[in-house]
Design an enzyme around this catalytic site. Structure first.
Site, PDB file in Angstrom:
ATOM      1  N   ASP A   9     -38.336  35.593  93.385  1.00 18.30           N
ATOM      2  CA  ASP A   9     -39.319  35.972  92.565  1.00 18.30           C
ATOM      3  C   ASP A   9     -39.398  34.926  91.544  1.00 18.30           C
ATOM      4  OD1 ASP A   9     -40.787  36.931  90.515  1.00 18.30           O
ATOM      5  OD2 ASP A   9     -39.414  38.804  89.830  1.00 18.30           O
ATOM      6  N   ASN A  48     -48.566  27.089  94.586  1.00 17.37           N
ATOM      7  CA  ASN A  48     -49.687  28.081  95.023  1.00 17.37           C
ATOM      8  C   ASN A  48     -49.296  29.281  94.360  1.00 17.37           C
ATOM      9  OD1 ASN A  48     -51.898  29.179  96.755  1.00 17.37           O
ATOM     10  ND2 ASN A  48     -50.280  30.338  97.363  1.00 17.37           N
ATOM     11  N   TYR A 106     -54.905  35.612  82.662  1.00 18.55           N
ATOM     12  CA  TYR A 106     -54.941  35.023  83.776  1.00 18.55           C
ATOM     13  C   TYR A 106     -55.730  33.488  83.769  1.00 18.55           C
ATOM     14  CZ  TYR A 106     -55.915  33.458  88.686  1.00 18.55           C
ATOM     15  OH  TYR A 106     -56.207  32.711  89.815  1.00 18.55           O
ATOM     16  N   LYS A 166     -53.862  29.748  83.826  1.00 19.37           N
ATOM     17  CA  LYS A 166     -54.423  28.546  84.715  1.00 19.37           C
ATOM     18  C   LYS A 166     -55.004  27.629  83.987  1.00 19.37           C
ATOM     19  CE  LYS A 166     -53.786  30.495  88.830  1.00 19.37           C
ATOM     20  NZ  LYS A 166     -52.757  29.950  89.536  1.00 19.37           N
TER      21      LYS A 166
END
Length: 257
Positions: free
Chosen positions: A64, A91, A156, A160
């Site tokens: 994890d 990734n 999110y 990023k």
């Protein structure tokens, strides 16, 4: 569209290279793993669990990566298996909650951990082995959500955006040591995880999922192999003068905004 359009392979281009790919059990990650294997690299990958799509020729480590302990477990196992690392593809990521930008209690910490801090932590353990060997390549997988974010995925998008800024700064730090750092910013790609996310966004907005492809100038959603091919180029000697860059792979979507 048929996958057989991807034919420009260079056999054994990465022979002898040792690669680590996070989030490699399915979708984009699995395609990247297979691309590197096909080019001759030895690959270690991770996810919370393997799937039928996880390339069997790669060494899989269950971990994890949203936690520091999980990262350490995976990175140590990768080094033990490979002896050193030449390629790191960060990734692992995703978005599991769709919420108001003001709802900080729900999912912000997890989203920052898996989309940004996981890469920072992985690099802190693995990049020193690149320094020791005199070079290497790090790839960060980002998203065009950083420039076209819907409010319900702002956590999110912010994570990023931090990843892309970090990627550029890390590239500047490591370039004198022969280590290249690049990012890829992805549009809508057909993967199990992305399909689930799109449906949740559609439900949130009350829109039609068929509109997604209509917004892309090239007329289709991406495929995992579209991304794997680009990453395969970026980690290869053919990209030897590319560092500090973010390659947008989105069928022209961001250019049309």
């Amino acid at each position: 569209m048929s996958q057989n359009r991807f034919t420009a392979k260079i056999p054994n281009e990465l022979e002898g290279k040792r690669a680590v790919v996070t989030g490699g059990s399915r979708g984009i990650g699995a395609a990247i793993v297979q691309n590197l294997l096909d080019a001759g690299a030895t690959v270690v990958t991770s996810a919370r669990s393997s799937t039928e799509h996880t390339p069997s020729a790669a060494k899989f480590v269950r971990a994890d990566l949203s936690t520091p302990d999980g990262v350490r477990k995976f990175a140590d196992a990768a080094l033990d298996n490979l002896g050193g690392v030449d390629i790191v593809v960060n990734n692992a990521g995703g978005c599991r909650a769709f919420q108001s930008a003001l709802d900080i209690e729900n999912d912000w910490q997890y989203t920052v951990d898996i989309n940004f801090l996981a890469a920072v932590r992985v690099n802190s353990v693995l990049v020193p082995s690149m320094r020791a060997s005199g070079g290497g390549v790090v790839v960060h997988v980002s998203s065009i959500a950083t420039i076209s974010s819907y409010p319900m995925i702002l956590h999110y998008a912010a994570a990023k955006a931090a990843l892309e800024t970090y990627s550029k700064g890390l590239a500047a730090e490591l370039a004198p040591q022969g280590i290249r750092v690049v990012a890829v910013s992805l549009g809508n790609v057909m993967t199990p995880g992305a399909d689930e996310a799109r449906e949740k966004i559609v439900d949130y907005l009350g829109s039609d999922s068929e509109e997604w492809a209509d917004e892309i100038p090239l007329g289709r959603l991406g495929q995992s192999q579209d991304i794997a091919e680009a990453v395969g180029f970026l980690v290869s000697p053919r990209a030897a003068w590319i560092t500090g860059s973010t390659l947008v792979i989105d069928g022209g979507r961001s250019a049309s905004l």
